[in-house]
Design an enzyme around this catalytic site. Structure first.
Site, PDB file in Angstrom:
ATOM      1  N   HIS A 242       0.796  -1.230   0.000  1.00  0.00           N
ATOM      2  CA  HIS A 242       0.000   0.000   0.000  1.00  0.00           C
ATOM      3  C   HIS A 242       0.836   1.290   0.000  1.00  0.00           C
ATOM      4  O   HIS A 242       0.839   2.046  -0.965  1.00  0.00           O
ATOM      5  CB  HIS A 242      -0.925   0.024   1.232  1.00  0.00           C
ATOM      6  CG  HIS A 242      -1.789  -1.191   1.392  1.00  0.00           C
ATOM      7  ND1 HIS A 242      -2.877  -1.457   0.585  1.00  0.00           N
ATOM      8  CD2 HIS A 242      -1.716  -2.213   2.283  1.00  0.00           C
ATOM      9  CE1 HIS A 242      -3.439  -2.586   0.968  1.00  0.00           C
ATOM     10  NE2 HIS A 242      -2.760  -3.069   1.987  1.00  0.00           N
TER      11      HIS A 242
HETATM   12  O1  RIB Z   1      -5.193  -0.179   4.644  1.00  0.00           O
HETATM   13  C1  RIB Z   1      -3.798  -0.124   4.456  1.00  0.00           C
HETATM   14  C2  RIB Z   1      -3.186   0.913   5.335  1.00  0.00           C
HETATM   15  O2  RIB Z   1      -3.403   0.565   6.695  1.00  0.00           O
HETATM   16  C3  RIB Z   1      -1.645   1.000   5.185  1.00  0.00           C
HETATM   17  O3  RIB Z   1      -1.238   2.321   5.420  1.00  0.00           O
HETATM   18  C4  RIB Z   1      -1.138   0.102   6.272  1.00  0.00           C
HETATM   19  O4  RIB Z   1       0.153   0.496   6.752  1.00  0.00           O
HETATM   20  C5  RIB Z   1      -2.159   0.340   7.347  1.00  0.00           C
HETATM   21  O5  RIB Z   1      -1.779   1.510   8.051  1.00  0.00           O
END
Ligand code: RIB
Ligand code: CA
Length: 313
Positions: A242
């Site tokens: 992500h």
């Molecule tokens: O949903 C993904 C996000 O949530 C990313 O930033 C991961 O690190 C968590 O914080």
């Protein structure tokens, strides 16, 4: 001219890779500071993890601050089930020698934006938006000074990951997200719609390991740990990566595609709390406050990551 940025983060293995990508790219990105926020795990643990990542990179010149310890209104929701008890399970990184800076992270954000020329600093948000919302509430005048907020958060066509309708970062602090998306500051949003196209296959993780440096080995161990939950849940050939979409966008925006549209955050409903309601087809006259990134070139993304992480120790 490198982009001046402040990284707001809850490390998290994927946050760590995003931070390492930024620190490996001084020709593209000038990291003014890193601010930890409560999210994946507690504020204290996230701040310690940020110190470990900075030391791993060798860039111990970068100041690390602690920000807010809980969301604006809601009890903190954490994600040890994904990231492990430390939030950075996987590699065995040494206890940090570097210390957290004095002063609150929100004040660092406000003071930096007050000091720097208008439009010269971008905020990169990798976790819940509590710190950024608090900065905007404490010093509303900084809104016009922020160049842009590039954030990982939200979801629309890909729907939610922590609930059927919400992505974790927005879900944890929906009121903070509402402050940010209503601020008028230009927003570049990396939702699950694009991050779910960035899958860390074993071939891609092996390429990090094959770099032969400590950074590549640590990143391979991080992703090898954090993939467990997502591989089990989604059954894909790799877990989504992500947060590095945020720093990759600053280096190579051409990797990504999206459109300007309205995003409004649900804060009233318990059923759909934290949903990033996206007017993708412009069926309302709501302001087009967000560049919603819907897709990206995953091969180019991982090639950039691998090439840049090779530059670190
Ligand atoms: O949903 C993904 C996000 O949530 C990313 O930033 C991961 O690190 C968590 O914080
Ligand atoms: Ca994160």
């Amino acid at each position: 001219m490198p982009e001046n940025i402040i990284i707001d983060t809850d490390p998290g293995q994927d946050d760590a890779v995003a931070i390492l990508l930024a620190l490996a790219s001084p020709g593209d990105i000038n990291v003014l500071g890193i601010v930890a926020v409560a999210g994946n795990v507690s504020l204290g643990q996230n701040a310690k993890n940020a110190l470990k990542v900075v030391e791993l990179s060798g860039r111990t010149d970068i100041p690390v601050f602690a920000g807010c310890a809980r969301p604006l209104r809601r009890p903190l929701v954490t994600a040890e089930h994904v990231h492990g008890q430390t939030g950075l399970d996987g590699p065995d990184l040494p206890e940090p020698q570097k210390r957290i800076e004095d002063g609150h992270g929100v004040d660092f954000i406000v003071d930096t934006l007050r000091r720097e020329p208008e439009g010269s600093v971008s905020l990169c948000a990798l976790g819940p938006l509590t710190n950024i919302a608090m900065a905007l509430i404490k010093a509303p005048e900084i809104a016009k000074k922020i160049k842009q907020i590039v954030l990982m958060g939200g979801a629309y066509f890909e729907v939610g990951n922590i609930t059927p309708t919400a992505e974790f970062n927005i879900y944890v602090d929906p009121e903070a997200a509402d402050v940010v998306f209503s601020s008028g500051v230009p927003i570049i949003m990396m939702p699950l719609d694009v991050t779910h196209q960035m899958l860390s296959t074993h071939k891609r993780i092996e390429a990090f390991e094959a770099l032969g440096n400590r950074t590549g080995a640590a990143v391979a161990a991080m992703l090898g740990f954090s993939e467990r939950f997502d591989l089990e849940k989604y059954g894909w050939n790799g877990a989504p990566l992500h947060d590095p979409c945020v720093t990759a966008y600053l280096i190579a925006p051409e990797i990504f595609e999206g459109r300007q549209c309205n995003v409004t955050i649900e804060t009233a409903s318990e059923l759909t709390r934290g949903m990033s309601v996206t007017d993708y087809w412009h069926v309302t006259d709501r302001p087009k406050n967000t560049f919603f990134v819907r897709s990206g070139d995953s091969d180019a993304f991982y090639a950039l990551l691998t090439e840049r992480l090779a530059r670190l120790p």
